[in-house]
Design a protein around this motif. Structure first.
Motif, PDB file in Angstrom:
ATOM      1  N   PRO A  49       0.872  -1.165   0.137  1.00 18.55           N
ATOM      2  CA  PRO A  49      -0.003   0.152   0.079  1.00 18.55           C
ATOM      3  C   PRO A  49       0.792   1.479  -0.027  1.00 18.55           C
ATOM      4  N   LYS A  66      -2.149   4.686   2.944  1.00 14.29           N
ATOM      5  CA  LYS A  66      -3.325   3.707   2.500  1.00 14.29           C
ATOM      6  C   LYS A  66      -3.251   2.267   3.161  1.00 14.29           C
ATOM      7  N   VAL A 103      -6.580  -1.234  -0.078  1.00 14.68           N
ATOM      8  CA  VAL A 103      -5.934  -1.908  -1.094  1.00 14.68           C
ATOM      9  C   VAL A 103      -6.804  -2.904  -1.588  1.00 14.68           C
ATOM     10  N   THR A 134      -8.760  -3.997  -5.267  1.00  9.99           N
ATOM     11  CA  THR A 134      -8.383  -4.973  -6.214  1.00  9.99           C
ATOM     12  C   THR A 134      -9.480  -5.966  -6.191  1.00  9.99           C
ATOM     13  N   VAL A 158      -4.448  -1.025  -8.600  1.00  4.57           N
ATOM     14  CA  VAL A 158      -4.042  -0.335  -7.540  1.00  4.57           C
ATOM     15  C   VAL A 158      -3.371   0.878  -7.756  1.00  4.57           C
ATOM     16  N   ASP A 218      -2.560   3.726  -5.376  1.00  5.37           N
ATOM     17  CA  ASP A 218      -2.803   3.334  -3.903  1.00  5.37           C
ATOM     18  C   ASP A 218      -1.530   2.114  -3.732  1.00  5.37           C
ATOM     19  N   GLY A 219      -0.529   1.680  -4.511  1.00  7.49           N
ATOM     20  CA  GLY A 219       0.220   0.864  -4.064  1.00  7.49           C
ATOM     21  C   GLY A 219       1.186   0.510  -5.148  1.00  7.49           C
TER      22      GLY A 219
END
Length: 256
Positions: free
Chosen positions: A27, A31, A36, A40, A86, A89-90
């Motif tokens: 993450p 986040k 996460v 997904t 993601v 976000d990651g």
């Protein structure tokens, strides 16, 4: 690990669990794991890519670990889908499975670079430069063993190949087998707490005699395991648990 410290086929070994291919989703800052995971799951459909998800869990670092089973092509598609899902976000990275091989019958003059160059000449291998290669000390017959750690996909290809030419010699190459060994009787397939066999905990692992241990043994190798299991007419001029040991091969499921 240095060559002198490398565990041999006769070392105490435990079975490892069946490994799965996996992805790690790390993450981004601010986040969380739940955020996460939700993103997904709402965006990526594994069934559309013939991917079987075996498990999802949180790592100690708060990352999302996704274990899966799939072909190489499906894993690549799944990786691209996760990365797109993601986005900011990651970060997504694939955990590449490692495996080990033994290359036997190398001559005494062989070094690590010569082994690596021989591997580089073979077609179909990936990232040969990242192979970890260690050589054993010369045996009394002036031969060496190369211990190789590499990606599982490379190990499978080399195991099927069976031999590799290094220097003048066509050397046998095979994946290393892992089997449970009992330190009480020196046998295989169980541990000391459940052992009902002869107590050899104070006997030499190399020759089977008492009064000394294998590091200081000056006796000829004697496989008491093969002798007891297969009879006095069987070959016993080897170390119990070495690759010449038929009892060891039997527990590994290797054809005699």
């Amino acid at each position: 690990m240095k060559a002198a410290e490398r565990p041999s086929q006769s070392s105490w070994m435990k079975k490892t669990r069946v490994r799965s291919h996996a992805f790690i989703i790390e993450p981004a800052i601010r986040k969380k794991y739940a955020d996460v995971l939700k993103t997904t799951r709402n965006t990526v459909n594994p069934d559309q890519m013939a991917v079987t998800v075996k498990g999802i869990r949180e790592t100690r670092n708060g990352e999302v670990l996704v274990e899966m089973g799939a072909s190489v092509e499906a894993r690549n598609m799944f990786s691209e889908a996760l990365t797109a899902a993601v986005w900011q976000d990651g970060q997504v990275r694939q955990l590449v499975l490692q495996d080990s091989l033994d290359v036997r019958d190398l001559d005494d003059a062989t070094d690590e670079q010569e082994v690596r160059k021989a591997l580089e000449k073979l077609p179909g291998l990936v990232n040969v430069g990242e192979f970890k290669i260690n050589l054993s000390k010369p045996s009394r017959w002036s031969t060496r063993v190369a211990f190789i750690d590499c990606y599982e996909i490379n190990a499978k290809k080399l195991d099927v190949l069976g031999h590799i030419r290094i220097g003048w010699v066509s050397c046998k190459i095979s994946r290393r087998f892992v089997v449970t060994r009992c330190y009480r009787c020196h046998g295989f397939g169980h541990i000391a707490v459940s052992c009902k066999e002869k107590d050899r905990s104070k006997s030499c692992l190399k020759c089977g005699k008492k009064g000394h241990m294998s590091p200081s043994c000056k006796e000829e190798p004697h496989c008491y395991l093969c002798e007891e299991r297969l009879g006095s007419n069987s070959r016993s001029d080897h170390i119990p648990g070495s690759f010449r040991c038929l009892v060891y091969k039997e527990h590994c499921g290797i054809n005699q």
